[in-house]
Design a protein around this motif. Structure first.
Motif, mmCIF file in Angstrom:
data_model
loop_
_atom_site.group_PDB
_atom_site.id
_atom_site.type_symbol
_atom_site.label_atom_id
_atom_site.label_comp_id
_atom_site.label_asym_id
_atom_site.label_seq_id
_atom_site.Cartn_x
_atom_site.Cartn_y
_atom_site.Cartn_z
ATOM 1 N N ARG A 74 0.829 -1.212 0.000
ATOM 2 C CA ARG A 74 0.000 0.000 0.000
ATOM 3 C C ARG A 74 0.860 1.257 0.000
ATOM 4 O O ARG A 74 0.345 2.362 -0.173
ATOM 5 N N THR A 75 2.151 1.117 0.228
ATOM 6 C CA THR A 75 3.059 2.259 0.304
ATOM 7 C C THR A 75 4.335 1.942 -0.463
ATOM 8 O O THR A 75 4.581 0.796 -0.854
ATOM 9 N N LEU A 76 5.163 2.959 -0.659
ATOM 10 C CA LEU A 76 6.464 2.756 -1.296
ATOM 11 C C LEU A 76 7.321 1.825 -0.443
ATOM 12 O O LEU A 76 8.066 0.997 -0.977
ATOM 13 N N GLU A 79 6.365 -1.679 -1.276
ATOM 14 C CA GLU A 79 6.915 -2.091 -2.571
ATOM 15 C C GLU A 79 8.389 -2.469 -2.428
ATOM 16 O O GLU A 79 8.844 -3.480 -2.992
ATOM 17 N N ARG A 80 9.136 -1.657 -1.672
ATOM 18 C CA ARG A 80 10.567 -1.930 -1.500
ATOM 19 C C ARG A 80 10.798 -3.205 -0.682
ATOM 20 O O ARG A 80 11.727 -3.967 -0.959
ATOM 21 N N SER A 219 3.664 2.822 10.995
ATOM 22 C CA SER A 219 4.235 4.169 10.935
ATOM 23 C C SER A 219 5.425 4.353 11.856
ATOM 24 O O SER A 219 6.019 5.434 11.892
ATOM 25 N N GLU A 246 4.705 9.217 11.677
ATOM 26 C CA GLU A 246 4.375 10.013 10.492
ATOM 27 C C GLU A 246 3.550 11.264 10.786
ATOM 28 O O GLU A 246 3.561 12.201 9.994
ATOM 29 N N ASN A 292 4.874 11.239 6.633
ATOM 30 C CA ASN A 292 4.611 10.260 5.569
ATOM 31 C C ASN A 292 5.885 9.553 5.092
ATOM 32 O O ASN A 292 6.081 9.338 3.894
ATOM 33 N N TRP A 293 6.732 9.150 6.025
ATOM 34 C CA TRP A 293 8.030 8.576 5.653
ATOM 35 C C TRP A 293 7.884 7.275 4.861
ATOM 36 O O TRP A 293 8.754 6.936 4.053
ATOM 37 N N GLN A 294 6.784 6.543 5.046
ATOM 38 C CA GLN A 294 6.620 5.268 4.333
ATOM 39 C C GLN A 294 6.493 5.445 2.819
ATOM 40 O O GLN A 294 6.722 4.486 2.065
ATOM 41 N N SER A 295 6.126 6.643 2.381
ATOM 42 C CA SER A 295 5.934 6.884 0.949
ATOM 43 C C SER A 295 6.888 7.931 0.386
ATOM 44 O O SER A 295 6.756 8.322 -0.773
ATOM 45 N N ASP A 296 7.841 8.365 1.188
ATOM 46 C CA ASP A 296 8.789 9.391 0.753
ATOM 47 C C ASP A 296 10.152 8.764 0.465
ATOM 48 O O ASP A 296 10.806 8.255 1.386
#
Length: 305
Positions: A74-76, A79-80, A219, A246, A292-296
């Motif tokens: 659901r987040t970058l 994905e990583r 988070s 976050e 929002n560190w999970q998507s930055d």
């Protein structure tokens, strides 16, 4: 004897557990290694990077790689993590698909199996029914049959309980039989190749996750700033670390009224850190908002993802 000198027929290699989040992979890793190297929590997606634990046997050395659970991201960050997991699977000698004894096999398990077979089509797959201490004999037997049908008639399937250590020797025997012959990769006193700062950060995160619900656990991230000898107290190490969340509201929840929850995190994490470092510890723990560190991408890079 040098650790690279091995007897005839000695086997060595890497194995990894795969499965949905919260299927007992980290608990099983710790049980096989005989030492806590991976944190555990009731929340899914607790593991965030591959952790290598070394199992030493007279006839084999097994490097168990505990990975994040494969999931639909659901987040970058998600994905990583999936990419890290897939890279790991392409490099190991054996993959163990973990399915809890008390949960029916579902679409998530089938999705994971398909993903693994795409990445590592030639790697031997082993079925592992975990948490058999939580299920009846009939439930365990039914799950063994279901997992065998899922993996195919040639796959080995082993029931285990990491908590009661039931069948762990059987599991290691099966894994050893699937490994190639080779030398030891690590000296016999090595339990993991994780660096100390990463292990301390994980121990703090484990304490922080205790009792959290909903989205907040995802988070939470922890970074160790520095570990220094206390200038005024002999035999004391000062550990300075930061918990990132976050949003400001998450910070308030994690800190608790009058910072009581934050103090409890320090209280829970400190004994494990003392055991790891072999010395008394003063834990200086601060909290910061990293939006929002999970998507930055920049924040993820800063936190090592």
């Amino acid at each position: 004897m040098n650790f690279t000198d091995t007897p005839d027929g000695f086997r060595s290699g890497f194995m990894s557990f795969v499965g949905r989040p919260n299927t007992g992979k980290s608990t099983l890793t710790n049980a096989l290694v005989g030492h806590k190297i991976a944190i555990t929590a009731n929340q899914p997606e607790t593991t965030r990077h591959p952790i290598r634990g070394i199992v030493h046997r007279e006839d084999a050395q097994i490097v168990v790689v505990d990975t994040p659970g494969l999931h639909r991201p659901r987040t970058l960050l998600g994905e990583r993590l999936n990419e890290i997991v897939k890279d790991t699977y392409s490099d190991v000698d054996v993959i163990g698909l973990c399915v809890p004894a008390d949960e029916k096999i579902g679409p998530g398990d089938r999705w994971i199996l398909e993903a693994v077979r795409k990445v590592a089509p030639r790697t031997p797959l082993l079925g592992i029914v975990t948490k058999i201490d939580k299920a009846s004999r009939d439930e365990v037997a039914a799950q063994l049959v279901a997992l065998h049908e899922l993996l195919g008639e040639n796959a080995e399937v082993v029931p285990v309980s990491a908590r009661s250590h039931e069948q762990l020797d059987v599991l290691l025997d099966v894994v050893t039989s699937l490994l190639p012959e080779g030398p030891r990769f690590y000296p016999e006193d090595h339990l993991t190749d994780e660096d100390v700062e990463t292990r301390i950060a994980e121990l703090i995160r484990e304490a922080a996750l205790s009792g959290l619900r909903d989205e907040l656990p995802h988070s939470v991230a922890v970074e160790v700033d520095e570990i220094l000898p206390d200038p005024e107290r002999e035999g004391v190490q000062n550990v300075h670390a930061v918990i990132y969340v976050e949003r400001p509201g998450q910070r308030r929840i994690l800190a608790g009224p009058d910072n009581r929850r934050l103090r409890r995190i320090v209280y829970q994490a400190r004994p494990a850190i003392m055991e790891l470092l072999g010395t008394n510890v003063y834990l200086d723990l601060r909290m910061k908002v990293l939006k929002n560190w999970q998507s930055d991408p920049k924040s993820l890079g800063r936190l090592g993802f």
